[in-house]
Design a protein around this motif. Structure first.
Motif, PDB file in Angstrom:
ATOM      1  N   ASN A  91       0.815  -1.220   0.000  1.00 16.29           N
ATOM      2  CA  ASN A  91       0.000   0.000   0.000  1.00 16.29           C
ATOM      3  C   ASN A  91       0.848   1.270   0.000  1.00 16.29           C
ATOM      4  OD1 ASN A  91      -2.499  -1.373   0.074  1.00 16.29           O
ATOM      5  ND2 ASN A  91      -2.302  -1.688   2.289  1.00 16.29           N
ATOM      6  N   TYR A  92       2.146   1.092  -0.206  1.00 17.39           N
ATOM      7  CA  TYR A  92       3.058   2.238  -0.213  1.00 17.39           C
ATOM      8  C   TYR A  92       3.641   2.391  -1.619  1.00 17.39           C
ATOM      9  CZ  TYR A  92       7.452   4.804   0.508  1.00 17.39           C
ATOM     10  OH  TYR A  92       8.480   5.687   0.427  1.00 17.39           O
ATOM     11  N   LYS A  93       3.586   3.592  -2.159  1.00 19.85           N
ATOM     12  CA  LYS A  93       4.141   3.840  -3.491  1.00 19.85           C
ATOM     13  C   LYS A  93       4.950   5.128  -3.480  1.00 19.85           C
ATOM     14  CE  LYS A  93       0.490   1.490  -6.120  1.00 19.85           C
ATOM     15  NZ  LYS A  93      -0.557   1.632  -7.164  1.00 19.85           N
ATOM     16  N   GLU A  94       6.060   5.104  -4.213  1.00 20.78           N
ATOM     17  CA  GLU A  94       6.853   6.313  -4.346  1.00 20.78           C
ATOM     18  C   GLU A  94       6.143   7.275  -5.293  1.00 20.78           C
ATOM     19  OE1 GLU A  94      10.725   5.146  -5.620  1.00 20.78           O
ATOM     20  OE2 GLU A  94      11.363   4.645  -3.580  1.00 20.78           O
ATOM     21  N   ASP A  95       6.300   8.554  -5.013  1.00 23.70           N
ATOM     22  CA  ASP A  95       5.589   9.572  -5.791  1.00 23.70           C
ATOM     23  C   ASP A  95       6.424  10.846  -5.793  1.00 23.70           C
ATOM     24  OD1 ASP A  95       3.788  11.684  -6.591  1.00 23.70           O
ATOM     25  OD2 ASP A  95       2.145  10.277  -6.241  1.00 23.70           O
ATOM     26  N   ASP A  96       6.508  11.512  -6.942  1.00 23.95           N
ATOM     27  CA  ASP A  96       7.296  12.737  -7.049  1.00 23.95           C
ATOM     28  C   ASP A  96       6.726  13.877  -6.211  1.00 23.95           C
ATOM     29  OD1 ASP A  96       9.093  11.550  -8.743  1.00 23.95           O
ATOM     30  OD2 ASP A  96       8.126  12.263 -10.583  1.00 23.95           O
ATOM     31  N   ASP A  97       5.452  13.767  -5.847  1.00 30.38           N
ATOM     32  CA  ASP A  97       4.841  14.822  -5.029  1.00 30.38           C
ATOM     33  C   ASP A  97       5.192  14.678  -3.547  1.00 30.38           C
ATOM     34  OD1 ASP A  97       3.600  16.140  -7.128  1.00 30.38           O
ATOM     35  OD2 ASP A  97       1.842  14.836  -7.043  1.00 30.38           O
ATOM     36  N   LYS A  98       5.754  13.540  -3.185  1.00 33.73           N
ATOM     37  CA  LYS A  98       6.124  13.323  -1.787  1.00 33.73           C
ATOM     38  C   LYS A  98       7.438  14.032  -1.469  1.00 33.73           C
ATOM     39  CE  LYS A  98       4.065   8.695  -1.303  1.00 33.73           C
ATOM     40  NZ  LYS A  98       4.345   7.297  -0.891  1.00 33.73           N
ATOM     41  N   ILE A  99       7.704  14.190  -0.194  1.00 35.36           N
ATOM     42  CA  ILE A  99       8.990  14.744   0.236  1.00 35.36           C
ATOM     43  C   ILE A  99      10.041  13.632   0.215  1.00 35.36           C
ATOM     44  CG2 ILE A  99       7.834  16.414   1.716  1.00 35.36           C
ATOM     45  CD1 ILE A  99       8.898  14.662   4.121  1.00 35.36           C
ATOM     46  N   SER A 100      11.299  14.037   0.256  1.00 35.48           N
ATOM     47  CA  SER A 100      12.399  13.062   0.304  1.00 35.48           C
ATOM     48  C   SER A 100      13.019  13.044   1.689  1.00 35.48           C
ATOM     49  CB  SER A 100      13.475  13.413  -0.735  1.00 35.48           C
ATOM     50  OG  SER A 100      12.977  13.296  -2.041  1.00 35.48           O
ATOM     51  N   ILE A 101      13.100  11.858   2.271  1.00 35.93           N
ATOM     52  CA  ILE A 101      13.859  11.660   3.505  1.00 35.93           C
ATOM     53  C   ILE A 101      15.168  10.989   3.106  1.00 35.93           C
ATOM     54  CG2 ILE A 101      13.972  10.484   5.743  1.00 35.93           C
ATOM     55  CD1 ILE A 101      10.944  10.551   5.857  1.00 35.93           C
ATOM     56  N   TYR A 102      16.294  11.619   3.467  1.00 33.96           N
ATOM     57  CA  TYR A 102      17.599  11.067   3.139  1.00 33.96           C
ATOM     58  C   TYR A 102      18.210  10.443   4.395  1.00 33.96           C
ATOM     59  CZ  TYR A 102      17.114  14.070  -0.971  1.00 33.96           C
ATOM     60  OH  TYR A 102      16.651  14.683  -2.117  1.00 33.96           O
ATOM     61  N   ILE A 103      18.791   9.272   4.227  1.00 31.44           N
ATOM     62  CA  ILE A 103      19.490   8.650   5.344  1.00 31.44           C
ATOM     63  C   ILE A 103      20.846   8.134   4.875  1.00 31.44           C
ATOM     64  CG2 ILE A 103      18.188   6.507   4.946  1.00 31.44           C
ATOM     65  CD1 ILE A 103      18.779   5.744   7.865  1.00 31.44           C
ATOM     66  N   PHE A 104      21.880   8.543   5.580  1.00 31.14           N
ATOM     67  CA  PHE A 104      23.215   7.967   5.396  1.00 31.14           C
ATOM     68  C   PHE A 104      23.360   6.910   6.486  1.00 31.14           C
ATOM     69  CE2 PHE A 104      23.534  12.082   3.363  1.00 31.14           C
ATOM     70  CZ  PHE A 104      24.258  11.808   2.214  1.00 31.14           C
ATOM     71  N   ARG A 105      23.627   5.682   6.075  1.00 30.90           N
ATOM     72  CA  ARG A 105      23.580   4.563   7.017  1.00 30.90           C
ATOM     73  C   ARG A 105      24.726   3.591   6.740  1.00 30.90           C
ATOM     74  NH1 ARG A 105      21.630   1.042   3.178  1.00 30.90           N
ATOM     75  NH2 ARG A 105      21.784  -0.772   4.520  1.00 30.90           N
ATOM     76  N   GLY A 106      24.912   2.686   7.705  1.00 31.27           N
ATOM     77  CA  GLY A 106      25.879   1.610   7.527  1.00 31.27           C
ATOM     78  C   GLY A 106      25.149   0.273   7.534  1.00 31.27           C
ATOM     79  N   HIS A 107      25.535  -0.606   6.644  1.00 31.53           N
ATOM     80  CA  HIS A 107      24.873  -1.907   6.577  1.00 31.53           C
ATOM     81  C   HIS A 107      25.121  -2.673   7.875  1.00 31.53           C
ATOM     82  CE1 HIS A 107      23.226  -5.591   5.151  1.00 31.53           C
ATOM     83  NE2 HIS A 107      24.388  -6.223   5.092  1.00 31.53           N
ATOM     84  N   GLY A 108      24.035  -3.076   8.531  1.00 26.91           N
ATOM     85  CA  GLY A 108      24.161  -3.794   9.798  1.00 26.91           C
ATOM     86  C   GLY A 108      24.153  -2.896  11.007  1.00 26.91           C
ATOM     87  N   CYS A 109      24.087  -1.582  10.808  1.00 27.68           N
ATOM     88  CA  CYS A 109      24.049  -0.631  11.925  1.00 27.68           C
ATOM     89  C   CYS A 109      22.730  -0.789  12.682  1.00 27.68           C
ATOM     90  CB  CYS A 109      24.208   0.789  11.383  1.00 27.68           C
ATOM     91  SG  CYS A 109      23.649   2.089  12.499  1.00 27.68           S
ATOM     92  N   ALA A 110      22.805  -1.084  13.984  1.00 28.36           N
ATOM     93  CA  ALA A 110      21.604  -1.344  14.788  1.00 28.36           C
ATOM     94  C   ALA A 110      20.705  -0.109  14.899  1.00 28.36           C
ATOM     95  CB  ALA A 110      22.009  -1.816  16.177  1.00 28.36           C
TER      96      ALA A 110
END
Length: 219
Positions: free
Chosen positions: A45-64
């Motif tokens: 029920n979730y779809k990406e859309d250009d009208d939505k805002i962007s949340i950016y996350i810089f993360r590490g794989h496996g970071c708790a």
């Protein structure tokens, strides 16, 4: 020479689109990052859309802590899923993403060596604890209900202020084109000069022949 320069200029303009964002970064969307981190999910029920805002996350794989934030974000999809797209940059295993992380955090004047580093509009959340939850939800709603053209996006702001980046490959191409054009021009000029000298020499030879003929006719 004008024709040669014209060809070189045309080739350069053809290569111009390749100069922008010459460095490509590896990103993951919400579905991909949840899968990568092994978080069970159903985004039917979730779809990406250009009208939505962007949340950016810089993360590490496996970071708790990164995983905890992603789990929280997934938990609010029923209520907030229509508001946001998620764009994830993994920085522990990707050097280019790590370099971008440093550039972005410096640009925002909020440097950090730790992850997760979450950006919602002009708000930054360093790390993650459940105490951030209400602030994150408010940041999402406030940015979403801001007129689209006025929404702050760090990457758009950076692109306005940063100079054009040229990759080593494109720089080599430009140098090659210029060098090739100049080399061709130089060869052409040498040929023109050689032809002129040859013509002058031929005229001198003909003059000498005429002189010899004239001398013989006078004897």
């Amino acid at each position: 020479m004008k024709k040669i320069l014209g060809v070189v200029v045309i080739l350069m303009f053809m290569s111009f689109p390749l100069l922008v964002n010459a460095v490509t970064y590896e990103t993951q969307n919400f579905e991909q990052v949840l899968t990568t981190e092994g978080i069970e999910h159903d985004l039917s029920n979730y779809k990406e859309d250009d009208d939505k805002i962007s949340i950016y996350i810089f993360r590490g794989h496996g970071c708790a802590y990164c995983k905890s934030f992603l789990s929280f974000l997934y938990s609010i999809v029923p209520e907030y899923g229509d508001y946001f797209n998620l764009i994830s940059y993994e920085v522990w295993e990707n050097e280019e993403n790590a370099a971008l992380f440093q550039q972005v955090s410096t640009f925002l004047n909020q440097p950090s060596d730790g992850v997760p580093y979450i950006i919602i509009g002009d708000q930054v959340f360093k790390g993650y604890t459940s105490s951030y939850d209400e602030r994150i939800k408010n940041a999402i709603k406030n940015l979403y209900y801001t007129k689209k053209r006025k929404r702050y996006d760090v990457f758009k702001e950076m692109n306005k202020k940063e100079p054009l980046q040229i990759s080593n490959g494109m720089l080599f191409l430009w140098i090659t084109l210029l060098s090739g054009g100049l080399f061709y021009y130089q060869r052409r000029q040498y040929k023109i000069l050689f032809d002129k000298l040859e013509k002058i020499n031929l005229q001198e030879v003909k003059k000498e022949e005429k002189k010899e003929k004239k001398k013989k006719s006078q004897k």
